[in-house]
Design a protein around this motif. Structure first.
Motif, PDB file in Angstrom:
ATOM      1  N   HIS A 173      -6.830  -3.310   3.192  1.00  0.00           N
ATOM      2  CA  HIS A 173      -5.677  -2.706   3.854  1.00  0.00           C
ATOM      3  C   HIS A 173      -6.004  -2.366   5.297  1.00  0.00           C
ATOM      4  CE1 HIS A 173      -3.786  -2.155  -0.127  1.00  0.00           C
ATOM      5  NE2 HIS A 173      -4.991  -1.762  -0.527  1.00  0.00           N
ATOM      6  N   GLY A 178      -8.142  -5.804   6.446  1.00  0.00           N
ATOM      7  CA  GLY A 178      -6.781  -6.041   6.921  1.00  0.00           C
ATOM      8  C   GLY A 178      -6.720  -7.058   8.044  1.00  0.00           C
ATOM      9  N   ALA A 206       0.816  -1.213   0.000  1.00  0.00           N
ATOM     10  CA  ALA A 206       0.000   0.000   0.000  1.00  0.00           C
ATOM     11  C   ALA A 206       0.841   1.250   0.000  1.00  0.00           C
ATOM     12  CB  ALA A 206      -0.931   0.002   1.212  1.00  0.00           C
ATOM     13  N   GLU A 257      -1.670   1.614   6.787  1.00  0.00           N
ATOM     14  CA  GLU A 257      -1.038   1.412   5.486  1.00  0.00           C
ATOM     15  C   GLU A 257      -1.529   2.421   4.444  1.00  0.00           C
ATOM     16  OE1 GLU A 257      -0.703  -3.480   5.964  1.00  0.00           O
ATOM     17  OE2 GLU A 257      -2.103  -2.565   4.542  1.00  0.00           O
ATOM     18  N   LEU A 258      -2.663   3.048   4.713  1.00  0.00           N
ATOM     19  CA  LEU A 258      -3.265   3.956   3.740  1.00  0.00           C
ATOM     20  C   LEU A 258      -2.901   5.415   3.961  1.00  0.00           C
ATOM     21  CD1 LEU A 258      -6.833   2.371   3.621  1.00  0.00           C
ATOM     22  CD2 LEU A 258      -5.004   2.126   1.938  1.00  0.00           C
TER      23      LEU A 258
END
Length: 277
Positions: A53, A87, A2, A57-58
């Protein structure tokens, strides 16, 4: 994965510019055009599968928040509930949905165009899990935001057949198409078409909760009054300074009872001596 995806296409903004849209801006100027496959005012919001995700991670390194387009996935084919597993955990709703209104034009009454749902990310499987500091605000269309409207679309050209619209989309994404095909697509006339927004599209605002700052402790002291009651005394001046605290407490303390007894005794002796004379 990501992180590389986010850093691969950075968005270059002007110096001093910050993407801080209001709830109305998110729904009216970004979510509704995306749901109708219309051009967007900027590329600050991109498409991402949120459920694939973890929230950390974003959000790119050095940022505190991020906006994404995503699609809601139904949990069952004929049900209204949506999947929340993402996730290493799941998103859990917190509080009620907040309505979003659009300002009325020419004095008209504001109309509700969307709803905002706040969710918290939990590690582990539902309904259990460990609460985290990651929050997501999910914007979706509602009421007036779901009303269909006329959108300009290319008319099916004779030389391209029924694939005129598809070819127009391909031409925008593929730079290796022939110049003749580009000219043919550009020559297509656009006509208004009634389009209904796709209600599966949402905008997800992901951020991390701020930690609460610890308040300074206030030490309470008590002293006796004439009636024998206890009255709290907050020493703000002498806090953190023991010498000053001792001096301030001695100054603010009540007079000692022994001194009162001595003074009373001396006055009584003088009175007695005066009477003898």
């Amino acid at each position: 994965m990501a992180a590389s995806m986010i850093s691969a296409a950075p968005i270059l903004l002007e110096p001093g510019f910050k993407f801080r849209p209001t709830d109305e801006d998110v729904v009216v100027h970004y979510l509704r055009p995306r749901a109708m496959n219309e051009p967007l005012p900027s590329g600050c919001i991109v498409d991402v599968d949120i459920l694939s995700h973890n929230p950390w991670e974003l959000v790119p390194e050095g940022s505190v928040e991020k906006y994404y387009f995503s699609r809601r996935v139904p949990r069952w084919p004929l049900g209204n509930r949506r999947k929340r597993t993402a996730g290493d955990g799941h998103w859990k709703a917190s509080g009620k949905d907040v309505p979003i209104f659009s300002k009325g034009i020419n004095g008209r009454v504001p109309m509700m165009v969307g709803l905002k749902k706040t969710m918290v990310f939990y590690r582990g499987k539902a309904p259990f899990g460990e609460n985290t500091e990651w929050v997501m605000e999910e914007y979706r269309l509602a009421e007036a935001g779901l009303m269909p409207s006329h959108v300009m679309r290319p008319r099916e050209g004779r030389n391209l057949g029924k694939c005129g619209c598809a070819a127009a989309v391909i031409a925008k994404k593929n730079d290796e198409l022939s110049e003749a095909l580009r000219n043919a697509i550009a020559s297509l006339k656009k006509v208004p078409v009634m389009v209904k927004p796709d209600d599966s599209w949402v905008v997800c605002h992901i951020y991390r909760k701020k930690k609460k700052c610890a308040m300074p402790r206030v030490f309470a002291q008590t002293y006796n009054i004439a009636g024998g009651g206890q009255v709290p005394f907050f020493d703000f001046i002498g806090q953190g300074n023991p010498e000053r605290a001792a001096s301030s407490s001695s100054l603010t303390g009540p007079p000692i009872e022994k001194e009162n007894d001595d003074t009373d005794g001396s006055t009584n002796e003088k009175a007695c001596s005066g009477e003898g004379k």
